[in-house]
Design an enzyme around this catalytic site. Structure first.
Site, mmCIF file in Angstrom:
data_model
loop_
_atom_site.group_PDB
_atom_site.id
_atom_site.type_symbol
_atom_site.label_atom_id
_atom_site.label_comp_id
_atom_site.label_asym_id
_atom_site.label_seq_id
_atom_site.Cartn_x
_atom_site.Cartn_y
_atom_site.Cartn_z
ATOM 1 C CG ASP A 384 -2.376 0.137 0.859
ATOM 2 O OD1 ASP A 384 -2.693 0.052 -0.339
ATOM 3 O OD2 ASP A 384 -3.210 0.336 1.760
ATOM 4 C CG ASP A 437 -7.809 -0.288 2.338
ATOM 5 O OD1 ASP A 437 -6.684 -0.810 2.274
ATOM 6 O OD2 ASP A 437 -8.136 0.711 1.671
#
Length: 534
Positions: A384, A437
């Site tokens: 990420d 997420d």
């Protein structure tokens, strides 16, 4: 392999595309100001600017621009902003004093041939009340000052317009009609209710998926123990068959992130309308499978007989009557969403399909122990950060954010996102969060509840409650960071992983259970078969 098995594999393959960050997209602004810090006379915050137009005193289109680092700040209230005539500068680049008369008008200027600050100074000296600069691209560009510039006492606002908006205004003025504009920059709310609902949506999805996963594991364990007691000899001779659950190992956790990175680069390089259409098809396949699975589990409580009665269907194998009844609705729902996904309320259908997909994946794919969970989340943490921040060094823009926004397409981003419209934001847009997420931390949290139930731990003594609190806190801090960073995309796992994984590791170490969590992933218990034979 049965066709249903193939479809399930395709469904699981969709998760390779879901590792997208939580983003709040407030405007399409190109970030080119990293090497141009604030300085005296050039210290404004960058703000989006509404440019409301009137043509022959009739209200017309509203465009969005971005205010410069220099110049007078704009009014935030529409009622305090003046309506002023808009004229085209002559020369168009305004690198020299204008030949046409300017008396408090707003000047429409082309970008190029001299500095932004030079244009603004010339416009102010000529008597203009503001300057609108047309960018040479469809995006917005942040107007900054050079490091060595001094004497930046510019007292008129300067606003950058995207190319299409500027050309539209220019052609209207050249047609001979009177155009006037009103410039103002309304403030965004500190917290939009969309972020609250998105937080609740993410937490609730993990909560439901974790309880389903733990319930399924407990039922399977009870059934296994029953078989051991009732038919030990036959069971010992049987090979362990497929239970419909996929356990991730360390190697697959590493490969998962590598393949997801390759897929992300492919999206970035080949992003186009037809490629998004392919993603929509994959998303619909996964969404149908997820929605169907969730509905069958829920409805089987009331239609137990239909859920336990099966019929053999060609290519699909044994299918319950309840599944046959539910499937047409799920397919129709996904097809209707795909056809009408560009309308304003299509986000509802996308969220329903997405939540069903995530819950089903969390029920099928499992983390067997804390070691695998740590490797998976650790790699996702680095993934990420790299694709949101570090990728700018090689690609000159954030690869993750470009893909999430759906640049180079007519779509409002890729479909692998949960999204809610920003209800009280004058700039509109959506608050969004990527499936990854929710899904990746959810794998660890679901593991924690399965462990707690197997160890017969209550909420306070277990790991699930504290993992949920840690996840909710990490996601909350993500949104705080988004607001502090003026709504620019943030890698949610940067905040979620340390909280969730750190809490789990700390509690395990403190309670002396870390070794067991790390390797076995389940509490030690006596084997019913051995108890029976003693």
């Amino acid at each position: 392999m049965e066709l249903r098995g193939v479809l399930r594999l395709l469904f699981l393959a969709v998760i390779l595309a879901v590792l997208l960050p939580g983003l709040v997209i407030g405007g399409d602004i190109v970030h080119e100001d990293d090497e141009a810090p604030k300085q005296p006379g050039c210290s404004n915050n960058f703000v989006l600017v509404k440019v409301q137009t009137w043509i022959d005193n009739r209200e017309a289109d509203e465009f969005v621009g971005v205010g410069a680092r220099f110049g007078t700040p704009l009014q935030s209230k529409e009622r305090h902003a003046n309506r002023t005539r808009l004229i085209i500068a002559d020369p168009p680049d305004l690198c020299s004093p204008p030949k046409n008369k300017v008396a408090g008008d707003v000047l429409l200027v082309h970008r190029g041939n001299c500095k932004f600050t030079a244009k603004a100074k010339v416009a102010e000296a000529a008597g203009a009340s503001a300057i609108l600069i047309i960018n040479n691209r469809r995006e917005l560009y942040k107007m900054v000052c050079d490091r060595n510039e001094t004497n930046l006492n510019i007292n008129i606002p300067a606003v950058m317009l995207p190319q299409n908006a500027g050309e539209s205004l220019e052609s209207t003025i050249k047609s001979g009609v009177a155009v006037s504009v009103q410039l103002y920059s309304p403030d965004r709310p500190l917290v939009d209710t969309a972020e609250v609902f998105l937080w609740l949506m993410a937490v609730s999805t993990i909560l439901c998926a974790s309880y389903w996963s733990a319930w399924s594991a407990r039922e399977a364990s009870i059934e296994h123990d029953k078989l051991l007691k009732d038919a030990p000899e036959e069971l010992l001779k049987m090979e362990s068959g497929s239970s419909g659950v996929v356990d991730i190992n360390t190697t697959s956790a590493l490969l998962f992130v590598v393949i997801a990175s390759c897929f992300l680069i492919l999206l970035y390089k080949r992003m186009s309308s037809w490629f998004v259409e392919l993603l929509v098809v994959l998303f619909c396949i996964g969404g149908v499978e997820g929605l169907q699975t969730c509905l069958v589990v829920l409805l089987s409580r009331w239609f137990k007989r239909a859920g336990e009665s099966f019929i053999k269907v060609p290519f699909f194998g044994a299918v319950s009557y309840l599944t046959l009844a539910v499937s047409p609705f799920c397919i129709a729902f996904a097809v209707i969403w795909a056809v009408y996904r560009r309308i304003s309320f299509a986000w509802i259908g996308q969220d329903i399909l997405g939540i069903a997909l995530i819950i089903t994946v969390l029920q099928i794919v499992r983390v067997p122990n804390l070691k695998v969970g740590t490797v998976l989340l650790g790699c996702a943490f680095l993934y990420d950060i790299f694709w949101v921040f570090i990728s700018k060094r090689w690609f000159h823009e954030s690869v993750m954010i470009v893909v999430a926004r759906g640049d180079k397409t007519r779509e409002d981003g890729v479909p692998m996102l949960l999204k809610i419209p920003r209800m009280f934001d004058p700039w509109g847009g959506y608050s969004i969060i990527g499936f990854g997420d929710i899904l990746l931390p959810g794998l660890l949290i679901a593991f924690s509840l399965r462990y707690d139930w197997a160890a017969k731990k209550n909420l306070r003594a277990g790991y699930f409650l504290w993992s949920m609190i840690a996840y909710g806190t990490g996601l909350l801090i993500t949104y705080v960071a988004l607001n502090l960073m003026d709504g620019h995309g943030q890698p949610a796992l940067l905040y979620i992983v340390p909280f969730t994984l750190g809490t789990f590791l700390t509690l395990g170490k403190k309670r002396g259970e870390l070794q067991n969590l790390w390797t076995r992933g389940e509490p030690e218990r006596a084997c019913p078969h051995l108890q029976q034979t003693d």
